[in-house]
Design a protein around this motif. Sequence first.
Motif, PDB file in Angstrom:
ATOM      1  N   ILE A 134      25.009 -54.853  16.184  1.00  0.00           N
ATOM      2  CA  ILE A 134      25.276 -56.235  15.722  1.00  0.00           C
ATOM      3  C   ILE A 134      25.456 -57.174  16.922  1.00  0.00           C
ATOM      4  O   ILE A 134      24.911 -58.276  16.975  1.00  0.00           O
ATOM      5  CB  ILE A 134      26.531 -56.268  14.823  1.00  0.00           C
ATOM      6  CG1 ILE A 134      26.246 -55.557  13.499  1.00  0.00           C
ATOM      7  CG2 ILE A 134      26.973 -57.711  14.559  1.00  0.00           C
ATOM      8  CD1 ILE A 134      27.482 -55.312  12.657  1.00  0.00           C
ATOM      9  N   LEU A 135      26.199 -56.680  17.915  1.00  0.00           N
ATOM     10  CA  LEU A 135      26.448 -57.515  19.099  1.00  0.00           C
ATOM     11  C   LEU A 135      25.167 -57.821  19.854  1.00  0.00           C
ATOM     12  O   LEU A 135      24.962 -58.931  20.335  1.00  0.00           O
ATOM     13  CB  LEU A 135      27.446 -56.824  20.026  1.00  0.00           C
ATOM     14  CG  LEU A 135      28.886 -56.888  19.527  1.00  0.00           C
ATOM     15  CD1 LEU A 135      29.821 -56.134  20.462  1.00  0.00           C
ATOM     16  CD2 LEU A 135      29.355 -58.338  19.391  1.00  0.00           C
ATOM     17  N   ARG A 138      32.952 -41.105  12.104  1.00  0.00           N
ATOM     18  CA  ARG A 138      32.962 -42.439  11.494  1.00  0.00           C
ATOM     19  C   ARG A 138      33.136 -43.523  12.573  1.00  0.00           C
ATOM     20  O   ARG A 138      32.432 -44.537  12.585  1.00  0.00           O
ATOM     21  CB  ARG A 138      34.122 -42.531  10.479  1.00  0.00           C
ATOM     22  CG  ARG A 138      34.021 -43.736   9.562  1.00  0.00           C
ATOM     23  CD  ARG A 138      35.150 -43.749   8.543  1.00  0.00           C
ATOM     24  NE  ARG A 138      36.440 -44.009   9.161  1.00  0.00           N
ATOM     25  CZ  ARG A 138      36.912 -45.236   9.414  1.00  0.00           C
ATOM     26  NH1 ARG A 138      36.191 -46.300   9.087  1.00  0.00           N
ATOM     27  NH2 ARG A 138      38.078 -45.403   9.975  1.00  0.00           N
ATOM     28  N   LEU A 156      29.941 -43.905  14.633  1.00  0.00           N
ATOM     29  CA  LEU A 156      28.907 -44.670  13.919  1.00  0.00           C
ATOM     30  C   LEU A 156      29.264 -46.154  13.884  1.00  0.00           C
ATOM     31  O   LEU A 156      28.408 -47.021  14.052  1.00  0.00           O
ATOM     32  CB  LEU A 156      28.740 -44.125  12.493  1.00  0.00           C
ATOM     33  CG  LEU A 156      28.028 -42.778  12.404  1.00  0.00           C
ATOM     34  CD1 LEU A 156      28.151 -42.202  10.987  1.00  0.00           C
ATOM     35  CD2 LEU A 156      26.554 -42.905  12.787  1.00  0.00           C
ATOM     36  N   ALA A 157      30.563 -46.411  13.676  1.00  0.00           N
ATOM     37  CA  ALA A 157      31.011 -47.808  13.645  1.00  0.00           C
ATOM     38  C   ALA A 157      30.750 -48.477  14.991  1.00  0.00           C
ATOM     39  O   ALA A 157      30.322 -49.625  15.066  1.00  0.00           O
ATOM     40  CB  ALA A 157      32.487 -47.875  13.295  1.00  0.00           C
ATOM     41  N   ALA A 203      27.115 -49.215  15.234  1.00  0.00           N
ATOM     42  CA  ALA A 203      26.776 -50.354  14.366  1.00  0.00           C
ATOM     43  C   ALA A 203      27.221 -51.666  15.021  1.00  0.00           C
ATOM     44  O   ALA A 203      26.492 -52.664  15.040  1.00  0.00           O
ATOM     45  CB  ALA A 203      27.441 -50.196  12.997  1.00  0.00           C
ATOM     46  N   ALA A 204      28.449 -51.624  15.610  1.00  0.00           N
ATOM     47  CA  ALA A 204      28.971 -52.837  16.251  1.00  0.00           C
ATOM     48  C   ALA A 204      28.094 -53.240  17.424  1.00  0.00           C
ATOM     49  O   ALA A 204      27.780 -54.412  17.617  1.00  0.00           O
ATOM     50  CB  ALA A 204      30.398 -52.598  16.720  1.00  0.00           C
ATOM     51  N   LYS A 247      23.454 -60.445  18.041  1.00  0.00           N
ATOM     52  CA  LYS A 247      24.193 -61.709  18.229  1.00  0.00           C
ATOM     53  C   LYS A 247      23.879 -62.309  19.595  1.00  0.00           C
ATOM     54  O   LYS A 247      23.699 -63.516  19.735  1.00  0.00           O
ATOM     55  CB  LYS A 247      25.711 -61.467  18.117  1.00  0.00           C
ATOM     56  CG  LYS A 247      26.220 -61.518  16.699  1.00  0.00           C
ATOM     57  CD  LYS A 247      26.616 -62.942  16.318  1.00  0.00           C
ATOM     58  CE  LYS A 247      26.875 -63.029  14.809  1.00  0.00           C
ATOM     59  NZ  LYS A 247      26.897 -64.392  14.320  1.00  0.00           N
TER      60      LYS A 247
END
Lengths: 179, 427
Positions: free
Chosen positions: B23-24, B12, B15-16, B19-20, B27
Amino acid sequence: MKGIVFVGFFELVEKEFGYEMVDKLIASCNLESKGIYTSVGTYSHNEMVQLVTKLSEFSGVEVPVLLKTYGQYFGKAHLRKYNMFYEQASDTFSFLESIHNHIHVEVKKLYPEAELPHFDSNRVSDSILELVYTSARKMSAFAKGLIEDTALYYGEEVEISQKNIEADGSKVLFTITKL
Amino acid sequence: MDKELLLRKIERLELARKAAESILESKSLELWESKQLLETKVQERTLELKQEKEKAVAAQKAEKLFLANMSHEIRTPLNAIVGMIHLLKETQLDGKQGQYADILKSSALILQNLISDILDFSKIDAGKIEAISEQVNIKTLVEELLKIFEPTAKNKGVELGLAFDKNIEPILFIDPKLMHQVLINLLGNALKFTDSGQVTLTLELISKEENCQTIQFSVADTGIGIAANKLDSIFQDFTQAESNTDRIYGGTGLGLSISKKIVDLLGGQLTVNSVENQGSNFNFILKLKTNPTKESNTSSTPQKFSHSSGLSVLVVEDNPMNQVYLETLLDQWSVNFEIANNGIEALEWVKKKKFTLILMDCQMPIMDGYEATRTIRLDDKGTPIIALTASSMREDKEAALSQGFTDFMTKPYTPEQLKEVLLKYDI
């Protein structure tokens, strides 16, 4: 809802109940994200509702108590990192008054998609502040925990009374009295 | 924690993290894009500002040029008018005609003053006027200055006085022209706005050091005075204390603003104290150098021409009216002369004949005065060539001198001014 709220929530659950509880919550809720949260992401508010409800069920602690406790933890563990906002205000009241016109304006610059609760303030006297919380998320208990942590930060003792303006909890009046 | 639970936790978190990261990544792409956008906007705005600034500077230049050109255009016919009035006054006129000619003369003088006010103003603003330092007898300067105003004061029944501190060493260094201009402005104003009582020019020694003395100049009157709320604005350009002042008393509203600028230039500060209906006091303090050794020998020019036969003047001038003016004056003074209508004709005359002095208009058709002078100077370095021009800009004068002109005379000039120049070069 911002990912930081979920990440913080799991942190506290793991600290208080162990990772087994986190794992159990993920397994028993129907989470679109599968519980994979990052602080920089945005997730459905519905997931938080499910998680808190399940935690209450598993732990036997009432939802408002859980939320208020989490609010206190979240303020201390995460919000205080943004110390520039705290430094700009001189006490609890002025900090709470700055949320709507200053802090949330800055948050929106960084996360334009963020849906933030609305805080209207009214300084009744030097020692009394009325704060009206408005949010479809109905998490006023979480807000109360945050207010308590704010007073803790400024070293002030306050008494907070809470009254629903809307019966469903989407609009709540806090009356904060400095002691 | 059992192994499976741990693995699920690791999976978990893994994967997080991914994902981060993603996203970064997006961004930072957004950030990069908005940075690009900002940079483009800054460049655009900078360019716009630069263009606007260039436009503003160009407009300012055009305005200055317009003023200079206008003054040139106005001075040329005015020269003829002033000249003709002088000539007219020397003919046989009956009483009425004489009166009319006097009115013409004074009106032409007013017009001349207005034009020089406007010109001075634009020149000071453009930084074209510099204070020079000349040895001057300040007592003589102010005494002579007051004489100019005596007739006006007498007519109005106003007492005109001078209070000259006897401790002042009168020989000192100053720009006499600028000093003159400031005091003329202040005295002229004082008289203009005073109908009874006194106008007094006071020079008071404030302190004296070796080679230097500090003097306060003040012009006090018992005139209409200035309202307290108007005191700040009277030094502003084109401003008079009351908007109807100009209708009653006349003027461009530039006099005080010019005076203030000149006093600044001389190193002082023009200030005013005034009480409405009681009078005003304009004053400034200057620190002036003194030279105790000797007074300058203001060249005592002979008042008569020492010309002998065979010497003559070449007049190069295209304007027929100005030709008549010059011809008449030179005839009156019995000075031999020839007329050339342009630079080419001037060159022809110079080939044929040796002149004592050449009066050269600068702007003429066919060949202008600059080119003619340059050409003459190829062979003849000695003959004085005097530039006659309607421009009074200092830089034009410098330009003229650099082209080979010996001296410079601004139109319109009076017979006396012309005479002075001729005497200077000993015709």
